[in-house]
Design a protein around this motif. Structure first.
Motif, PDB file in Angstrom:
ATOM      1  N   ASP A 148       0.814  -1.217   0.000  1.00  0.00           N
ATOM      2  CA  ASP A 148       0.000   0.000   0.000  1.00  0.00           C
ATOM      3  C   ASP A 148       0.846   1.265   0.000  1.00  0.00           C
ATOM      4  N   LEU A 149       2.136   1.121   0.301  1.00  0.00           N
ATOM      5  CA  LEU A 149       3.071   2.247   0.247  1.00  0.00           C
ATOM      6  C   LEU A 149       3.970   2.173  -0.986  1.00  0.00           C
ATOM      7  N   GLY A 150       3.614   1.290  -1.914  1.00  0.00           N
ATOM      8  CA  GLY A 150       4.389   1.159  -3.145  1.00  0.00           C
ATOM      9  C   GLY A 150       5.622   0.304  -3.010  1.00  0.00           C
ATOM     10  N   GLN A 151       5.696  -0.481  -1.936  1.00  0.00           N
ATOM     11  CA  GLN A 151       6.872  -1.325  -1.699  1.00  0.00           C
ATOM     12  C   GLN A 151       6.605  -2.742  -2.186  1.00  0.00           C
ATOM     13  N   LEU A 152       7.382  -3.196  -3.156  1.00  0.00           N
ATOM     14  CA  LEU A 152       7.329  -4.571  -3.630  1.00  0.00           C
ATOM     15  C   LEU A 152       8.752  -5.015  -3.955  1.00  0.00           C
ATOM     16  N   GLU A 174       0.342  -4.372  -7.852  1.00  0.00           N
ATOM     17  CA  GLU A 174       0.699  -5.627  -7.184  1.00  0.00           C
ATOM     18  C   GLU A 174       0.228  -6.832  -7.988  1.00  0.00           C
ATOM     19  N   ARG A 175      -0.934  -6.752  -8.585  1.00  0.00           N
ATOM     20  CA  ARG A 175      -1.415  -7.872  -9.403  1.00  0.00           C
ATOM     21  C   ARG A 175      -0.473  -8.138 -10.573  1.00  0.00           C
ATOM     22  N   GLN A 176       0.029  -7.084 -11.193  1.00  0.00           N
ATOM     23  CA  GLN A 176       0.994  -7.264 -12.285  1.00  0.00           C
ATOM     24  C   GLN A 176       2.285  -7.887 -11.758  1.00  0.00           C
ATOM     25  N   TRP A 177       2.732  -7.419 -10.617  1.00  0.00           N
ATOM     26  CA  TRP A 177       3.949  -7.968 -10.003  1.00  0.00           C
ATOM     27  C   TRP A 177       3.758  -9.438  -9.657  1.00  0.00           C
ATOM     28  N   LEU A 178       2.600  -9.781  -9.067  1.00  0.00           N
ATOM     29  CA  LEU A 178       2.332 -11.157  -8.687  1.00  0.00           C
ATOM     30  C   LEU A 178       2.298 -12.062  -9.915  1.00  0.00           C
ATOM     31  N   ALA A 179       1.683 -11.592 -10.988  1.00  0.00           N
ATOM     32  CA  ALA A 179       1.643 -12.384 -12.223  1.00  0.00           C
ATOM     33  C   ALA A 179       3.051 -12.689 -12.713  1.00  0.00           C
ATOM     34  N   GLY A 180       3.949 -11.709 -12.599  1.00  0.00           N
ATOM     35  CA  GLY A 180       5.329 -11.930 -13.007  1.00  0.00           C
ATOM     36  C   GLY A 180       6.025 -12.971 -12.148  1.00  0.00           C
ATOM     37  N   CYS A 181       5.773 -12.918 -10.832  1.00  0.00           N
ATOM     38  CA  CYS A 181       6.374 -13.892  -9.924  1.00  0.00           C
ATOM     39  C   CYS A 181       5.839 -15.297 -10.201  1.00  0.00           C
ATOM     40  N   LEU A 182       4.541 -15.401 -10.459  1.00  0.00           N
ATOM     41  CA  LEU A 182       3.955 -16.702 -10.772  1.00  0.00           C
ATOM     42  C   LEU A 182       4.521 -17.259 -12.071  1.00  0.00           C
ATOM     43  N   ASP A 183       4.733 -16.390 -13.053  1.00  0.00           N
ATOM     44  CA  ASP A 183       5.321 -16.829 -14.318  1.00  0.00           C
ATOM     45  C   ASP A 183       6.711 -17.424 -14.107  1.00  0.00           C
ATOM     46  N   GLN A 184       7.402 -16.952 -13.073  1.00  0.00           N
ATOM     47  CA  GLN A 184       8.740 -17.467 -12.780  1.00  0.00           C
ATOM     48  C   GLN A 184       8.702 -18.674 -11.840  1.00  0.00           C
ATOM     49  N   GLY A 185       7.508 -19.088 -11.440  1.00  0.00           N
ATOM     50  CA  GLY A 185       7.375 -20.286 -10.632  1.00  0.00           C
ATOM     51  C   GLY A 185       7.364 -20.073  -9.139  1.00  0.00           C
ATOM     52  N   ALA A 186       7.078 -18.865  -8.666  1.00  0.00           N
ATOM     53  CA  ALA A 186       7.123 -18.580  -7.236  1.00  0.00           C
ATOM     54  C   ALA A 186       6.082 -19.381  -6.465  1.00  0.00           C
ATOM     55  N   ALA A 187       6.491 -19.894  -5.306  1.00  0.00           N
ATOM     56  CA  ALA A 187       5.557 -20.492  -4.352  1.00  0.00           C
ATOM     57  C   ALA A 187       4.877 -19.368  -3.575  1.00  0.00           C
ATOM     58  N   VAL A 188       3.573 -19.527  -3.283  1.00  0.00           N
ATOM     59  CA  VAL A 188       2.808 -18.460  -2.643  1.00  0.00           C
ATOM     60  C   VAL A 188       1.927 -19.044  -1.543  1.00  0.00           C
ATOM     61  N   PHE A 189       1.955 -18.393  -0.374  1.00  0.00           N
ATOM     62  CA  PHE A 189       1.022 -18.682   0.717  1.00  0.00           C
ATOM     63  C   PHE A 189       0.216 -17.406   0.906  1.00  0.00           C
ATOM     64  N   ALA A 190      -1.083 -17.447   0.582  1.00  0.00           N
ATOM     65  CA  ALA A 190      -1.878 -16.220   0.476  1.00  0.00           C
ATOM     66  C   ALA A 190      -3.088 -16.271   1.393  1.00  0.00           C
ATOM     67  N   ILE A 191      -3.366 -15.160   2.067  1.00  0.00           N
ATOM     68  CA  ILE A 191      -4.424 -15.072   3.069  1.00  0.00           C
ATOM     69  C   ILE A 191      -5.418 -13.968   2.699  1.00  0.00           C
ATOM     70  N   ALA A 195     -11.327  -4.409  -7.820  1.00  0.00           N
ATOM     71  CA  ALA A 195     -11.355  -2.991  -8.188  1.00  0.00           C
ATOM     72  C   ALA A 195     -10.799  -2.143  -7.060  1.00  0.00           C
ATOM     73  N   GLY A 196      -9.596  -2.430  -6.652  1.00  0.00           N
ATOM     74  CA  GLY A 196      -8.990  -1.708  -5.553  1.00  0.00           C
ATOM     75  C   GLY A 196      -8.228  -0.485  -6.009  1.00  0.00           C
ATOM     76  N   PRO A 197      -7.428   0.103  -5.118  1.00  0.00           N
ATOM     77  CA  PRO A 197      -6.630   1.282  -5.466  1.00  0.00           C
ATOM     78  C   PRO A 197      -5.563   0.948  -6.500  1.00  0.00           C
ATOM     79  N   ALA A 198      -4.946   1.991  -7.038  1.00  0.00           N
ATOM     80  CA  ALA A 198      -3.984   1.808  -8.132  1.00  0.00           C
ATOM     81  C   ALA A 198      -2.822   0.907  -7.739  1.00  0.00           C
ATOM     82  N   TRP A 199      -2.359   1.031  -6.488  1.00  0.00           N
ATOM     83  CA  TRP A 199      -1.227   0.202  -6.082  1.00  0.00           C
ATOM     84  C   TRP A 199      -1.571  -1.278  -6.074  1.00  0.00           C
ATOM     85  N   LEU A 200      -2.873  -1.610  -5.905  1.00  0.00           N
ATOM     86  CA  LEU A 200      -3.277  -3.006  -5.925  1.00  0.00           C
ATOM     87  C   LEU A 200      -3.185  -3.564  -7.347  1.00  0.00           C
ATOM     88  N   GLY A 201      -3.482  -2.743  -8.331  1.00  0.00           N
ATOM     89  CA  GLY A 201      -3.301  -3.155  -9.711  1.00  0.00           C
ATOM     90  C   GLY A 201      -1.842  -3.423 -10.020  1.00  0.00           C
TER      91      GLY A 201
END
Length: 212
Positions: free
Chosen positions: A35-39, A66-83, A58-64
């Protein structure tokens, strides 16, 4: 100590009991405030996504971002534990859907697992997940069928909050005031202890699989 990236979305929703687990396993949590732009950089490193009071669709701009960042991590095979919110973001990234529920699910709630176990957990959400293609449903509640899912060996989503210990609840109640539906007064020590025992075992399993 080994490091593990954790994404936080709100000042009052920190790692809670996850920090206790990590410390006891010799892991350093690298906390990033999305939420502070840290990824962290896009990578295949395992990561934990926390919740937050935002709409995943449909969250704030930083959430969009993050979704792009997460997609990139998943493309590289990242393991994720999500709550909670994190589990919704993960589901959306994998081709699932998130929809509004008829009513909000809050407070201590019995969740039934596929192995027959029943655990009382804390909830606070008004959205539900339609699982991504090929995902395995692992737990449900009376009000929300999709409480936990697995999408591949090391990608796990939880709608409930096992990381919320007594201190977490006190922080959330202080921050949100009358808006918070979480329990007040003396914490339910036995319930928190049972959830933490479950969380430790579940994170141990995820972490070992993530590092294969």
């Amino acid at each position: 100590m080994r490091g593990l990236n954790l994404i936080q979305h709100h000042p009052a929703e920190g790692p809670g009991a996850i920090a206790e687990w990590a410390g006891s396993r010799g892991l350093t949590l690298n906390v990033f405030r999305a939420d502070l732009g840290q990824l962290p950089p896009v990578s295949a490193q395992p990561l934990i996504l926390l919740g937050g009071p935002y709409e995943s669709n449909a969250g704030p701009a930083w959430l969009g971002a993050e979704r792009q960042w997460l997609a990139g991590c998943l493309d590289q095979g990242a393991a994720v534990f999500a709550i909670c919110l994190g589990a919704q973001l993960l589901a959306l990234s994998l081709g699932g859907n998130v929809r509004r529920m008829d009513r909000t699910e809050t407070g201590w709630t019995p969740v039934c697992f596929a192995d027959g176990q029943v655990l009382k957990v804390l909830e606070w959400h008004e959205d539900a997940i339609d699982l991504p293609p090929g995902a395995q449903l692992l737990a449900s509640s009376d009000q929300c069928a999709q409480q936990m899912y697995r999408a591949g060996p090391a990608r796990v989503g939880l709608q409930f909050h096992p990381e919320w210990n007594a201190e977490s609840v006190a922080t959330l109640n202080k921050h949100f005031g009358d808006e918070s539906p979480l329990p007040r007064g003396e914490p339910e020590s036995a319930a928190h202890a049972a959830v933490f025992q479950w969380l430790e075992a579940t994170l141990d399993d995820w972490w070992s699989t993530a590092n294969l």
